[in-house]
Design an enzyme around this catalytic site. Structure first.
Site, PDB file in Angstrom:
ATOM      1  N   LYS A  10       6.798   0.610  -6.126  1.00 27.67           N
ATOM      2  CA  LYS A  10       5.673  -0.103  -5.517  1.00 27.67           C
ATOM      3  C   LYS A  10       5.117  -1.141  -6.510  1.00 27.67           C
ATOM      4  CE  LYS A  10       4.418   3.824  -2.539  1.00 27.67           C
ATOM      5  NZ  LYS A  10       3.339   4.758  -2.130  1.00 27.67           N
ATOM      6  N   TYR A  50       5.042   1.288   7.297  1.00 26.52           N
ATOM      7  CA  TYR A  50       4.053   2.365   7.277  1.00 26.52           C
ATOM      8  C   TYR A  50       3.439   2.600   8.663  1.00 26.52           C
ATOM      9  CZ  TYR A  50       4.048   3.114   2.192  1.00 26.52           C
ATOM     10  OH  TYR A  50       4.378   3.453   0.900  1.00 26.52           O
ATOM     11  N   ASN A 113       0.517   5.263  -6.473  1.00 30.20           N
ATOM     12  CA  ASN A 113       1.408   6.364  -6.859  1.00 30.20           C
ATOM     13  C   ASN A 113       2.853   5.911  -7.117  1.00 30.20           C
ATOM     14  OD1 ASN A 113       2.190   6.002  -4.231  1.00 30.20           O
ATOM     15  ND2 ASN A 113       1.542   8.017  -3.506  1.00 30.20           N
ATOM     16  N   HIS A 116       7.906   4.919  -3.582  1.00 31.94           N
ATOM     17  CA  HIS A 116       8.089   5.433  -2.223  1.00 31.94           C
ATOM     18  C   HIS A 116       9.490   6.012  -2.082  1.00 31.94           C
ATOM     19  CE1 HIS A 116       8.574   5.652   2.134  1.00 31.94           C
ATOM     20  NE2 HIS A 116       9.730   5.053   1.952  1.00 31.94           N
ATOM     21  N   GLU A 127      14.273   3.020   7.493  1.00 35.23           N
ATOM     22  CA  GLU A 127      13.765   2.188   6.398  1.00 35.23           C
ATOM     23  C   GLU A 127      14.875   1.352   5.752  1.00 35.23           C
ATOM     24  OE1 GLU A 127      11.731   5.149   4.052  1.00 35.23           O
ATOM     25  OE2 GLU A 127      10.154   5.385   5.562  1.00 35.23           O
TER      26      GLU A 127
HETATM   27  P1  RTP Z   1       5.223   7.157   0.570  1.00 31.67           P
HETATM   28  O1  RTP Z   1       5.454   7.090   2.062  1.00 31.67           O
HETATM   29  O2  RTP Z   1       4.506   5.948   0.026  1.00 31.67           O
HETATM   30  O3  RTP Z   1       6.486   7.462  -0.149  1.00 31.67           O
HETATM   31  O4  RTP Z   1       4.269   8.377   0.232  1.00 31.67           O
HETATM   32  P2  RTP Z   1       4.335   9.846   0.834  1.00 31.67           P
HETATM   33  O5  RTP Z   1       5.450   9.977   1.821  1.00 31.67           O
HETATM   34  O6  RTP Z   1       4.342  10.777  -0.328  1.00 31.67           O
HETATM   35  O7  RTP Z   1       2.935   9.953   1.556  1.00 31.67           O
HETATM   36  P3  RTP Z   1       2.518   9.436   3.003  1.00 31.67           P
HETATM   37  O8  RTP Z   1       1.795  10.534   3.676  1.00 31.67           O
HETATM   38  O9  RTP Z   1       3.677   8.818   3.720  1.00 31.67           O
HETATM   39  O10 RTP Z   1       1.448   8.311   2.660  1.00 31.67           O
HETATM   40  C1  RTP Z   1       1.842   6.995   2.405  1.00 31.67           C
HETATM   41  C2  RTP Z   1       1.001   6.415   1.296  1.00 31.67           C
HETATM   42  O11 RTP Z   1      -0.329   6.270   1.734  1.00 31.67           O
HETATM   43  C3  RTP Z   1      -1.219   6.440   0.650  1.00 31.67           C
HETATM   44  N1  RTP Z   1      -2.190   7.446   0.975  1.00 31.67           N
HETATM   45  N2  RTP Z   1      -3.454   7.326   0.693  1.00 31.67           N
HETATM   46  N3  RTP Z   1      -6.243   7.736   0.513  1.00 31.67           N
HETATM   47  C4  RTP Z   1      -5.468   8.700   0.983  1.00 31.67           C
HETATM   48  O12 RTP Z   1      -5.902   9.773   1.291  1.00 31.67           O
HETATM   49  C5  RTP Z   1      -4.043   8.448   1.109  1.00 31.67           C
HETATM   50  N4  RTP Z   1      -3.154   9.260   1.645  1.00 31.67           N
HETATM   51  C6  RTP Z   1      -1.974   8.624   1.549  1.00 31.67           C
HETATM   52  C7  RTP Z   1      -0.415   6.873  -0.547  1.00 31.67           C
HETATM   53  O13 RTP Z   1      -0.244   5.781  -1.420  1.00 31.67           O
HETATM   54  C8  RTP Z   1       0.909   7.310   0.053  1.00 31.67           C
HETATM   55  O14 RTP Z   1       1.980   7.124  -0.847  1.00 31.67           O
HETATM   56 MG    MG Z   2       5.724   8.637   3.397  1.00 37.24          MG
END
Ligand code: RTP
Ligand code: MG
Length: 149
Positions: A10, A50, A113, A116, A127
């Protein structure tokens, strides 16, 4: 099972100079790099990528963040690479990510973080098609394959 997954450094990871470290971890693990490019994500692509989070309160911030600078998009291939790479990446919230994982070692907050990774085979396929054309992916065998499998 041989799979492909979509991994992306990212904008925070790019700005913090972590592209090489992240590529190195996947490379040393034994996964095969099938494609990679540095790119600027458009708002349209960010919203599509997203899309599952469209109704979440953080969606706007997430789209702003992921389009705030260049990202390094990759496709990695290997046995169970989708699930294994999620372990290598660590929990979404770096506060909960284990030391040794990428987020556990390099990130502090959920909004920044670093990386991805696709969360399922279906997401990976979606994707990869969203970010790469077929002619940007290369099919080859790494010389150390028989020492990994
Ligand atoms: P990613 O898709 O980015 O790989 O991350 P992930 O699967 O671990 O988590 P996901 O639930 O898909 O969430 C996507 C991104 O959204 C941001 N986020 N912010 N403020 C919050 O509570 C919150 N929750 C999620 C994070 O940057 C996450 O990577
Ligand atoms: Mg995700």
């Amino acid at each position: 099972m041989m799979e492909k997954t979509f991994i992306m450094v990212k904008p925070d990871g790019v700005q913090r100079g972590l592209i090489g470290e992240i590529v190195s971890r996947f490379e040393k693990k034994g996964f095969v790099l099938a494609g990679a490019k540095l790119m600027q994500i458009s708002t349209e692509l960010a919203e599509e990528h997203y899309g599952e989070h469209k109704e979440r309160p953080f969606f706007g911030e997430l789209v702003d963040f992921i389009t705030s600078g260049p990202v390094f998009a990759m496709v990695w291939e290997g046995e169970d690479v989708v699930k294994t790479s999620r372990h290598m990446i660590g929990a979404t919230n770096p506060q909960e990510a284990n030391p040794g994982s990428i987020r556990g070692d390099y990130a502090v907050t959920v909004g920044k973080n670093i990386i991805h990774g696709s969360d399922s085979l279906e997401s990976a396929e979606r994707e990869i098609n969203l970010f790469f054309n077929g002619n940007e992916l290369v099919d080859y065998t790494r010389q150390d394959k028989t020492w990994i499998y």
